[in-house]
Design a protein around this motif. Structure first.
Motif, PDB file in Angstrom:
ATOM      1  N   UNK A 217       0.855  -1.240   0.264  1.00  0.00           N
ATOM      2  CA  UNK A 217       0.056   0.166  -0.287  1.00  0.00           C
ATOM      3  C   UNK A 217       0.955   1.128   0.227  1.00  0.00           C
ATOM      4  N   UNK A 218       1.951   1.316  -0.368  1.00  0.00           N
ATOM      5  CA  UNK A 218       3.031   1.978   0.306  1.00  0.00           C
ATOM      6  C   UNK A 218       3.647   2.338  -1.333  1.00  0.00           C
ATOM      7  N   UNK A 219       3.080   1.564  -2.304  1.00  0.00           N
ATOM      8  CA  UNK A 219       3.137   2.155  -3.395  1.00  0.00           C
ATOM      9  C   UNK A 219       3.087   3.540  -4.270  1.00  0.00           C
ATOM     10  N   UNK A 220       1.579   3.591  -3.694  1.00  0.00           N
ATOM     11  CA  UNK A 220       1.218   4.989  -4.545  1.00  0.00           C
ATOM     12  C   UNK A 220       0.193   5.269  -3.671  1.00  0.00           C
ATOM     13  N   UNK A 221       0.047   4.997  -2.071  1.00  0.00           N
ATOM     14  CA  UNK A 221      -0.839   5.247  -1.290  1.00  0.00           C
ATOM     15  C   UNK A 221      -1.728   5.427  -1.381  1.00  0.00           C
ATOM     16  N   UNK A 222      -2.638   3.986  -1.622  1.00  0.00           N
ATOM     17  CA  UNK A 222      -3.634   3.673  -1.692  1.00  0.00           C
ATOM     18  C   UNK A 222      -4.325   2.586  -2.839  1.00  0.00           C
ATOM     19  N   UNK A 223      -4.797   1.576  -1.807  1.00  0.00           N
ATOM     20  CA  UNK A 223      -5.046   0.540  -2.655  1.00  0.00           C
ATOM     21  C   UNK A 223      -6.501  -0.195  -1.950  1.00  0.00           C
ATOM     22  N   UNK A 224      -7.064  -0.618  -2.485  1.00  0.00           N
ATOM     23  CA  UNK A 224      -8.398  -1.224  -2.584  1.00  0.00           C
ATOM     24  C   UNK A 224      -8.883  -3.156  -2.254  1.00  0.00           C
ATOM     25  N   UNK A 225      -9.886  -3.391  -1.925  1.00  0.00           N
ATOM     26  CA  UNK A 225     -10.325  -4.450  -2.562  1.00  0.00           C
ATOM     27  C   UNK A 225     -11.585  -4.631  -1.840  1.00  0.00           C
ATOM     28  N   UNK A 226     -12.493  -5.481  -2.842  1.00  0.00           N
ATOM     29  CA  UNK A 226     -13.809  -5.729  -2.495  1.00  0.00           C
ATOM     30  C   UNK A 226     -13.962  -6.947  -2.650  1.00  0.00           C
ATOM     31  N   UNK A 227     -15.352  -7.412  -2.954  1.00  0.00           N
ATOM     32  CA  UNK A 227     -16.158  -8.631  -2.485  1.00  0.00           C
ATOM     33  C   UNK A 227     -18.136  -8.104  -2.503  1.00  0.00           C
ATOM     34  N   UNK A 228     -19.078  -8.884  -3.226  1.00  0.00           N
ATOM     35  CA  UNK A 228     -20.292  -8.934  -2.900  1.00  0.00           C
ATOM     36  C   UNK A 228     -20.497  -9.270  -1.862  1.00  0.00           C
TER      37      UNK A 228
END
Length: 328
Positions: A217-228
């Motif tokens: 997450x330090x690569x570009x500052x923001x990362x996300x994951x999601x699911x139904x």
């Protein structure tokens, strides 16, 4: 639990028409045609939108005794060219009830439609990576079959979405991995009912929702994951995750400088219109955000001063803000 929902509208497409030979055979009868309306959107999960809808399955009944016209019949195609696997014809002086659904452009086997009370029931549904949408439509009795027109469906999302967004302000020369993101003891298999006024889910079996790892997450500052997820009570549900901090040397030998596994409660108690306190509501997307930095992980692997929030970040429905604190 009772679930309110919204109609998501785009454009009509016609699914069936009659050939001249069919017209003669049916004595000026007219083939039943369909139209669909579905929200056009793009997400990390695979949602069904206007361009992505390639199949839905339909139920249709008419008359006082509810004679079947369609029973879980597939309608396939793209754009404005659609074909049902079975052709049915309007019968004058009869009212009609229809239901349709699509499970990520696939059919389900254990689905029933009760036209008398306009209820579509999807039994023993196990949520996976598919968007489940459904719709109802009615036609009043017409003396002229040409007056029935097309059957227009307004599809609605029956599931909820849960998203975790991790942010970071550390130097980009470091690596901060988030792994083992999961929600345990949550309802994953349930029976869903869809009516004109509500979506209800009756839980049958619990399991673990497992999210993808985030390499850095330090690569570009923001990362996300999601699911139904199955809409359900969330007040007693927790998310857990592992945060692992590396410099270049530690990354080379895959030995983190700091690491900890943490848990946070997922209760959403907002008061946004048409959402329910303490519940994930169908058609709503809940984005839990947290900032994680190396200084937040002490030498004993504990997080300090980290808050999750539920934030409105997309074009589904607003979900307000609620802070929750991860703990080891």
């Amino acid at each position: 639990m009772k679930k309110h929902f919204y109609w998501l509208v785009t454009a009509v497409v016609v699914f069936a028409s009659c050939t001249q030979s069919e017209v003669l055979e049916m004595a000026e009868g007219r083939a039943i045609g369909f139209g669909s309306f579905v929200n056009n959107s793009t997400r990390a999960v695979t949602e069904i939108d206007k361009s992505g809808l390639t199949q839905f399955n339909v139920f249709g009944y008419h008359g006082n005794s509810w004679s079947p016209d369609y029973v879980n019949i597939a309608v396939t195609g793209s754009g404005e060219s659609w074909t049902p696997d079975k052709t049915a014809y309007w019968v004058a002086n009869n009212a009609y009830e229809f239901a349709a659904y699509s499970n990520g452009n696939e059919a389900l086997s254990d689905v029933e439609f009760a036209p008398a009370n306009k209820t579509l029931t999807i039994k023993g549904y196990t949520v996976a990576d598919k968007d489940l949408i459904a719709a109802l439509a009615s036609k009043t009795s017409q003396t002229d079959v040409s007056a029935y027109g097309t059957v227009d469906f307004n599809f609605n999302h029956m599931l909820s979405q849960v998203k975790f967004t991790f942010t970071n302000t550390d130097s980009r020369s470091y690596t901060l991995k988030i792994s083992e993101i999961k929600i345990e003891n949550a309802v994953k298999t349930a029976t869903g009912t869809y009516t004109a006024s509500s979506i209800d889910w009756d839980g049958e079996a619990t399991g673990t929702y497992t999210f993808a790892d985030i390499a850095d997450i330090a690569e570009d500052g923001t990362h996300a994951v999601d699911l139904f997820v199955i809409p359900q009570r969330n007040s007693n549900l927790n998310v857990s995750f592992k945060a692992s901090f590396y410099d270049a040397t530690a990354l080379a030998i895959q030995t983190p400088l700091k690491e900890g596994t943490f848990t946070a409660n997922l209760n959403y108690d907002g008061a946004i219109q048409d959402t329910e306190k303490g519940n994930w509501t169908p058609g709503f997307r809940y984005n839990y955000t947290v900032e994680v930095n190396a200084d937040d992980i002490d030498d004993e692997g504990k997080l300090t001063k980290i808050d999750f929030k539920v934030t409105d970040v997309d074009t589904w429905e607003s979900t307000g803000d609620t802070s929750i604190t991860p703990q080891q």
